[in-house]
Scaffold this active site. Structure first.
Site, short mmCIF file in Angstrom:
data_model
loop_
_atom_site.label_atom_id
_atom_site.label_comp_id
_atom_site.label_asym_id
_atom_site.label_seq_id
_atom_site.Cartn_x
_atom_site.Cartn_y
_atom_site.Cartn_z
N GLY A 227 0.98 -1.60 -0.02
CA GLY A 227 0.12 0.61 0.17
C GLY A 227 0.81 1.07 0.04
N SER A 228 -0.14 2.72 0.46
CA SER A 228 1.38 3.36 0.42
C SER A 228 2.34 2.97 1.50
CB SER A 228 -0.25 4.86 0.96
OG SER A 228 -0.02 4.87 2.12
N GLU A 247 6.02 -3.30 0.63
CA GLU A 247 6.17 -2.93 -0.76
C GLU A 247 5.31 -1.63 -1.29
OE1 GLU A 247 4.79 -2.17 -4.08
OE2 GLU A 247 2.99 -4.13 -4.27
N LEU A 248 5.71 -1.25 -0.98
CA LEU A 248 5.48 0.53 -0.75
C LEU A 248 5.08 1.65 -2.19
CD1 LEU A 248 6.69 0.94 2.59
CD2 LEU A 248 4.86 0.13 2.38
N CYS A 281 1.45 0.59 -8.03
CA CYS A 281 2.82 1.06 -8.16
C CYS A 281 4.04 1.41 -8.78
CB CYS A 281 3.14 0.71 -6.15
SG CYS A 281 3.10 -1.09 -6.11
N GLU A 376 3.94 9.36 -5.73
CA GLU A 376 3.70 8.80 -5.91
C GLU A 376 2.12 9.26 -7.55
OE1 GLU A 376 3.41 4.16 -6.18
OE2 GLU A 376 1.71 5.22 -4.69
#
Length: 474
Positions: A227-228, A247-248, A281, A376
């Protein structure tokens, strides 16, 4: 009736409900029962019980068999999974179908890896104290995993937490995105029907305010979050000594040098930037083009997007750019575009809005000091900037607080190797968009893009502990 969620072998109904809305039409897709802190604690109870009584001792052939059956069941119910993903995530139908294929592959791969002995013999007699001893090192499951998943890949990103959990003998509590819980619940039903031990997979739909409850429970041995960046680092801070994989976000960049295959680079990067409205992402967000070919690349990219990149209804198989996940996401990115234009960026193409869809948007920027470059975007927007030397381009890519993946288009092997050596990212792709990913690669980032790796084999390593055995026969 609202869709229940799964704890152990029980499908739980609650009076509180979550409304799942269509990103395309803004209408109600379904209602899902909404849990609270007590349900998360019950799910941890079920997961811990399953680990202690079943999964930590389950033989490899049984784990592999369950995973094989799950893969076959997903394939058999492909139309249902595809339709569910499209409806709740707004993902174009061709991309939703591709996600189903990837999930089938993820579980199939996990089934093969479950059969491998995760360890190796030790040459302990390489040193004199080890003379007369034998040794081995083998991986053992940690126990209860807590997985938090995002909206954008509601099947395959859940699969990348669930499949290695099963393959390694762990158990898991999944908190799916409140925007896309239906696919995770469908997967849970399929897994249970395929003979998964009750409690090995628990899926609890709950408000984000309850997401921290499992971090207070010492029985949770690992957190796997996708996520963020803002949320991910808060989870890391609250996780104490337990293992964490993050996992950003990212703002993936690509370099197009003058020796690149130009038409191929244009087509590849256009798809990488705009597929699924850029809601990935590793969506291509920044493109750096060598000055001698900048004008030609710009012209060809605009023409390609105008002619080939269609936006609109995700049920249309010709559409690549579907709706943003919700109106708030659309308003946020429109604000970023307006701010960039006011600060000196140039709109080369797009920017229009129809319904909840933002058309494919290309901005030309004189530098990287814009939010659409630094943050992002998670939207169908890409920035173009020229560079003079290849080393300049490498520096531009690295001038980011993120580091997931980067693409480099060149036919020169030395440049390719230089990029691999110098780029501060988790993956370098030569003559491919940074959006590219295979489900067996070690996938993850550096800097504020997180740490730890997904990809079934590598996730299994994250979810297990290496334990040594030394024996002296007497």
């Amino acid at each position: 009736m609202s869709s229940p969620f799964l704890i152990g072998a029980d499908w739980v109904q609650t009076e509180s409900v979550l409304q799942v809305m269509s990103p395309q039409a803004g209408t109600l897709v379904s209602e899902v029962c909404l849990g609270d802190a007590s349900h998360l604690r019950r799910a941890i109870d079920a997961a811990q019980h399953a680990f202690e009584t079943t999964t930590r001792r389950q033989p490899a052939f049984e784990r592999a068999g369950v995973l094989t059956r799950i893969a076959a069941a997903i394939e058999e119910r492909r139309p249902e999974f595809t339709r569910t993903i499209m409806r709740e995530a707004g993902k174009p139908v061709t991309l939703a179908d591709a996600e189903v294929s990837r999930a089938v592959g993820t579980f199939t791969m996990a089934a093969a890896l479950a059969r491998e002995t995760p360890g190796h013999l030790l040459d302990v007699d390489a040193f004199s104290p080890g003379n007369g001893h034998v040794g081995l090192a083998r991986r053992f499951p940690l126990g209860v995993i807590y997985g938090i998943t995002p909206f954008n890949f509601p099947l395959n990103l859940v699969a990348h937490k669930v499949a290695p959990t099963i393959a390694s003998g762990n158990t898991i509590v999944i908190k799916p995105s409140p925007q896309t819980p239906l696919t995770a619940l469908l997967l849970a039903r399929v897994a249970l029907d395929c003979g998964l031990p009750p409690g090995q997979l628990n899926v609890v739909c709950c408000a984000n305010e309850h997401a921290g409850v499992p971090l207070e429970d010492d029985r949770v041995k690992m957190v796997s979050f996708t996520g963020s960046a803002a949320v991910g680092w808060k989870i890391k801070a609250a996780s104490g000594r337990r293992r964490v994989a993050l996992e950003l976000g990212g703002n993936a960049a690509a370099i197009v040098h003058e020796d690149a295959a130009l038409e191929y680079a244009v087509a590849t990067l256009a798809t990488g930037a705009f597929a699924y409205a850029g809601q990935s992402c590793i969506s291509t967000q920044r493109i750096f083009v060598h000055a001698p070919i900048y004008a030609a690349f710009r012209e060809q990219l605009i023409a390609y997007v105008r002619e080939r990149i269609k936006s609109g209804d995700p049920s249309n198989p010709h559409v690549l750019v579907g709706p943003m996940i919700n109106p708030a996401a659309l308003a946020r990115v429109r604000g970023s575009i307006d701010a960039a234009l006011a600060a000196g960026a140039t709109l080369a193409h797009g920017g229009g809005v129809k319904g909840n869809c933002l058309e494919a948007t290309i901005l030309e920027v004189p530098h990287q000091q814009f939010d659409v470059c630094q943050e992002e975007a998670f939207a169908p927007i890409v920035s173009l900037q020229s560079y003079e030397s290849f080393d300049d381009a490498l520096q531009l890519v690295n001038a980011s607080r993120y580091g997931l993946q980067a693409g480099v288009f060149t036919r020169d092997l030395e440049r390719a190797w230089r990029a691999y050596d110098r780029l501060d990212v988790g993956g370098v792709l030569i003559n491919q968009a940074p959006t590219f990913r295979t489900d067996n690669q070690p996938y993850g980032g550096t800097k504020e893009s997180g740490f730890g790796r997904e990809g079934v084999r590598y996730a299994m390593e994250e979810m297990t502990e290496l334990k040594t055995l030394i024996m002296r026969p007497v």
